[in-house]
Design an enzyme around this catalytic site. Sequence first.
Site, PDB file in Angstrom:
ATOM      1  N   ARG A   1       7.041  -5.583   3.183  1.00 53.82           N
ATOM      2  CA  ARG A   1       5.744  -6.209   2.921  1.00 53.82           C
ATOM      3  C   ARG A   1       5.546  -6.219   1.422  1.00 53.82           C
ATOM      4  NH1 ARG A   1      -0.190  -4.431   5.146  1.00 53.82           N
ATOM      5  NH2 ARG A   1       0.282  -2.467   4.070  1.00 53.82           N
TER       6      ARG A   1
ATOM      7  N   GLU B   1      -5.832 -11.545   7.946  1.00 55.94           N
ATOM      8  CA  GLU B   1      -6.612 -10.332   7.714  1.00 55.94           C
ATOM      9  C   GLU B   1      -8.076 -10.583   7.382  1.00 55.94           C
ATOM     10  OE1 GLU B   1      -4.080  -7.149   5.622  1.00 55.94           O
ATOM     11  OE2 GLU B   1      -3.532  -8.996   4.573  1.00 55.94           O
TER      12      GLU B   1
ATOM     13  N   HIS C   1       0.805  -1.215   0.000  1.00 55.37           N
ATOM     14  CA  HIS C   1       0.000   0.000   0.000  1.00 55.37           C
ATOM     15  C   HIS C   1       0.844   1.274   0.000  1.00 55.37           C
ATOM     16  CE1 HIS C   1      -3.735  -2.120   0.383  1.00 55.37           C
ATOM     17  NE2 HIS C   1      -3.399  -2.680   1.531  1.00 55.37           N
TER      18      HIS C   1
ATOM     19  N   ASP D   1      -8.041  -4.592   7.953  1.00 56.32           N
ATOM     20  CA  ASP D   1      -8.697  -5.571   7.083  1.00 56.32           C
ATOM     21  C   ASP D   1      -9.386  -6.664   7.898  1.00 56.32           C
ATOM     22  OD1 ASP D   1      -8.469  -4.925   4.283  1.00 56.32           O
ATOM     23  OD2 ASP D   1      -6.316  -5.133   4.505  1.00 56.32           O
TER      24      ASP D   1
END
Length: 272
Positions: A71, A147, A46, A173
């Site tokens: 990540r 998540e 993200h 999430d």
Amino acid sequence: MIRNRLKALWAEGKPTINGWLSIGNPFTAEIMAAQGYDSVTIDAQHGALDYSNVLPMFQAMRASGVVPMARVPWLEPGIIMKMLDAGAYGVICPMVNTPEQAAEFVSYLRYPPLGQRSFGPTRANFSAGANYAGEANDEILGFAMIETATAMRNLDAIAATPGLDGIYVGPADLTLSLAQGRLAPAFDREEPEMVEALRTIVAACKKHGIRAALHCGTPEYAARAIGWGFDMTTVGGDSRLLAAAAADSVKAFRTLTGARADAAPAGAKGGY
């Protein structure tokens, strides 16, 4: 090969604090890495960055001695292996929902005979020290992100995956999925149902001898999470810390000078 300091700290029973990078800039990475974190993770899922940003950010972090992590965008072998080749000592993989996906993830982290990672540690050969090929399997950490409601149903089997080092909880999430949109996504959950879910994840990790990590918004909540048994907490991140510090500075100025809060230019409160 340079040893993974996170493993050493956990072996001593010490919790660790992880920093988070969402801004694709080596100078920002260098600043964050110098602040005393045990590890710093580059968010290629993200974050406002891509692989061309990641490599120089890892280079900028090297002098601090912080453990470099990433990540990845998804469960995809190419980017996982490229992050490792760039020098990542840990990889966090989002949206791991089944034990089969967890096993697949682990296989991309390890060289044969433990996995199917392709050999070509272009930068890691230099940044990680001698005998990378012989020792990387023991030093690299793999965290599967829990998540979703599906992942929670498969939690025990995921945590039991051979070679998986830990579970990293994405609370926003996870909240969206478990509450089916009833609760807004955010960090630092106080709802009893979400606290119970977090503590269930910790229990599964302890049962199977792996590490539990949680993304937090404040150091106060992170300290509570450590009390529940989490081994690693991420506290804030570069973009949020920058925004908070800037907002505090402006607020203090307006208070000290008696200026009205609405004197700020139009659109100053916008943005993600």
